[in-house]
Design a protein around this motif. Structure first.
Motif: not given
Length: 111
Positions: A79-88
């Motif tokens: 979930t955290s990686m998904g959020k980071d990817t979306e922010v990036l």
């Protein structure tokens, strides 16, 4: 005025006219070449902008899918990686938009 003086004057006038014509034509050719290079650069930047937008959209979609999978399987790391990817991806869209605006204004200044 004798014919020799008139002939010399005519030759000098033709030489001056020829030099002025040559310089004018040469500058016109240089301007056309520069305009062509500028048009090619603008075209390349537009293609690059489109590619970055497409990549950013794919990253956003992947980030959302990762968040959904993380929520489904109760995996906080995913979930955290998904959020980071979306922010990036949002960061790339913002930078691309700013760069596109700067490129457009630079292109207008060069014209």
């Amino acid at each position: 005025m004798n014919t020799q003086t008139a002939s010399i004057g005519m030759v000098i006038a033709l030489l001056i006219g020829g030099v002025v014509g040559y310089v004018s034509a040469n500058q016109m050719l240089d301007t056309n070449a520069q305009n062509k290079k500028l048009a090619e650069a603008v075209s390349m930047m537009k293609k690059q902008t489109a590619s970055i937008r497409e990549m950013s959209k794919m990253m956003k979609d992947d980030g959302l899918m990762m968040q959904e999978a993380g929520a489904k399987y109760k995996d906080e790391k995913l979930t955290s990686m998904g959020k980071d990817t979306e922010v990036l991806s949002a960061k790339y869209v913002k930078e691309n938009t700013e760069a596109s605006g700067a490129s457009a204004s630079m292109g207008e200044m060069m014209r």
